[in-house]
Design an enzyme around this catalytic site. Structure first.
Site, PDB file in Angstrom:
ATOM      1  N   ASN A 118      -9.930  -0.462  -1.601  1.00 27.51           N
ATOM      2  CA  ASN A 118      -8.472  -0.355  -1.450  1.00 27.51           C
ATOM      3  C   ASN A 118      -7.795  -0.964  -2.682  1.00 27.51           C
ATOM      4  O   ASN A 118      -7.803  -2.182  -2.846  1.00 27.51           O
ATOM      5  CB  ASN A 118      -8.036  -1.080  -0.170  1.00 27.51           C
ATOM      6  CG  ASN A 118      -6.544  -0.961   0.094  1.00 27.51           C
ATOM      7  OD1 ASN A 118      -5.795  -0.444  -0.736  1.00 27.51           O
ATOM      8  ND2 ASN A 118      -6.104  -1.437   1.247  1.00 27.51           N
ATOM      9  N   CYS A 170       0.823  -1.224   0.000  1.00 28.58           N
ATOM     10  CA  CYS A 170       0.000   0.000   0.000  1.00 28.58           C
ATOM     11  C   CYS A 170       0.856   1.272   0.000  1.00 28.58           C
ATOM     12  O   CYS A 170       0.378   2.343  -0.343  1.00 28.58           O
ATOM     13  CB  CYS A 170      -0.937   0.012   1.192  1.00 28.58           C
ATOM     14  SG  CYS A 170      -2.120  -1.339   1.129  1.00 28.58           S
ATOM     15  N   HIS A 207      -3.739   7.200   1.565  1.00 30.23           N
ATOM     16  CA  HIS A 207      -4.037   5.843   1.111  1.00 30.23           C
ATOM     17  C   HIS A 207      -5.464   5.483   1.533  1.00 30.23           C
ATOM     18  O   HIS A 207      -5.950   5.951   2.567  1.00 30.23           O
ATOM     19  CB  HIS A 207      -3.027   4.872   1.720  1.00 30.23           C
ATOM     20  CG  HIS A 207      -3.370   3.447   1.455  1.00 30.23           C
ATOM     21  ND1 HIS A 207      -3.596   2.976   0.186  1.00 30.23           N
ATOM     22  CD2 HIS A 207      -3.573   2.389   2.298  1.00 30.23           C
ATOM     23  CE1 HIS A 207      -3.899   1.689   0.251  1.00 30.23           C
ATOM     24  NE2 HIS A 207      -3.892   1.317   1.512  1.00 30.23           N
TER      25      HIS A 207
END
Ligand code: UT7
Length: 337
Positions: free
Chosen positions: A294, A115, A264
């Site tokens: 995500n 990520c 994020h």
């Protein structure tokens, strides 16, 4: 004057197939209510076979090059961040290079920082541009999660969180005469702590075993991502908050000077907790998690792109970016847009 990095083009690609929370609830023991309340996700995009990570990267990269007004032959380097490569090796950047027709000889590398991948990849590009090794670099974040998720009751804590997508930017070396006005990347900050590696990981396949991959591992579900959600959550809030403060302090910028925060997109509650901790007004935080979930290394470039499209990100604005993910890894950067 030393060269600095500047984003001159941006693109993104989301596969057309929309998977809503209700679609998932029809397959596994979950609900729109649970997913919405715990994560803020309403829907995500999932590819249909034979689409791969490099295919998504190709679409995003093509748009980024067009918006920068350059072609593949103008690139000095390709840096691609992904945790879902087309193949174990070579890196997906090489597959992208061939598909995009970037000339032979141009270096292409993968960044495997999950990520935080796009922040790491941007920092790598920044270093090469500052030193003069390269003048123009394609930086990509691309992921296909859907093919590797455990879409069963057992895997519901992870499978509802992830979407497929890609984002790309063209970064070029630039001279900065007026740091308060000229668009550039002010600084990047990278961190990791491998003690958290097994709190969010894909155990198999791997060379840690007697054989790279066994039937037993497939049967046991070791080929699906495993997560200690609580630990990831707590560490994400702590580390992303620290990373934002770090990039502001490095540039002597008060938090009020930041026009937009692009974090994020792991969980809306994580971003709300970071904002609350730092006293950031919610309207300055740009989120896309409700639509795209995500997308790991792709969340930041997709967020920047969407913010531009919606008019939330305008030339001259100061943008703070922060990410946290598997590794653990985390990082931040500050951009004059
Ligand atoms: O980039 C990094 C990616 N990952 C993350 O950022 C994840 C960070 N962690 C989180 O966002 C949260 O920990 C989650 C959203 C994953 C989970 O939220 P939580 O409030 O920590 O829930 P929990 O894990 O404590 O689970 C609560 C309940 C459990 O049931 P019981 O034991 O209370 O009966 C779970 O079995 O929710 C259940 N549950 C679900 N229920 C419906 C777990 N997943 C689901 C699901 N649908 N998809």
């Amino acid at each position: 004057m030393t060269a600095r990095a500047r984003i001159t083009g941006i693109g993104r690609y989301l596969p057309p197939k929309v998977v809503t929370n209700d679609d998932l609830a029809a397959r596994i023991d979950t609900s729109d209510e649970w997913i919405t309340q715990r994560t803020g996700i309403k829907e995500r995009r999932w590819v249909e076979h034979p689409t791969t990570t490099s295919d998504l990267a190709l679409e995003a990269s093509t748009e980024a090059l067009e918006s920068a007004g350059v072609g593949p032959g103008d690139l000095d380097m390709v840096v691609l961040a992904t945790l879902s490569p087309d193949h174990e090796f070579p890196g997906t950047a090489c597959f992208l290079q061939a598909k995009l027709d970037v000339p032979a000889g141009v270096p292409a590398m993968d960044v495997r920082q999950q990520c935080t991948g796009f922040v790491y990849a941007s920092s790598v590009a920044d270093q090469f541009l500052r030193t003069g090794f390269a003048r123009r670099i394609l930086v990509v974040g691309a992921e296909v999660h859907s093919k590797g998720l455990d879409v069963s009751d057992e895997g519901r804590d992870v499978s509802v969180l992830f979407g497929d997508g890609a984002g790309a930017v063209v970064m070029e070396a630039t001279e900065v005469a007026d740091p308060s006005a000229d668009p550039h990347l002010l600084s990047t900050h990278l961190h990791a702590d491998g003690r958290g590696a097994e709190d969010l990981w894909l155990p198999a396949p791997g060379m840690a075993y007697d054989r790279f991959m066994s039937h037993d591992q497939v049967s046991a579900g070791d080929v699906y991502p495993k997560m200690n959600g609580r630990s990831v959550y707590v560490n994400a809030v702590k580390r992303m908050s620290e990373a934002v403060v770090e990039t502001l302090e490095a540039n002597a910028a008060p938090i009020e000077a930041v026009d937009l925060f692009v974090f994020h997109q792991a969980n809306l509650r994580i971003n709300e907790a970071v904002s609350e901790r730092l006293g950031i007004p919610p309207e300055k935080v740009f989120n896309t998690i409700d639509r795209f979930a995500n997308t790991t290394a792709a969340t930041i470039p997709i967020g920047l792109y969407e913010a531009v499209q919606q008019g939330a990100l305008q030339p001259g604005m100061l943008v703070a970016v922060a990410a946290f993910g598997s590794g653990f890894t985390w990082g931040s950067m500050l951009l004059r847009w």
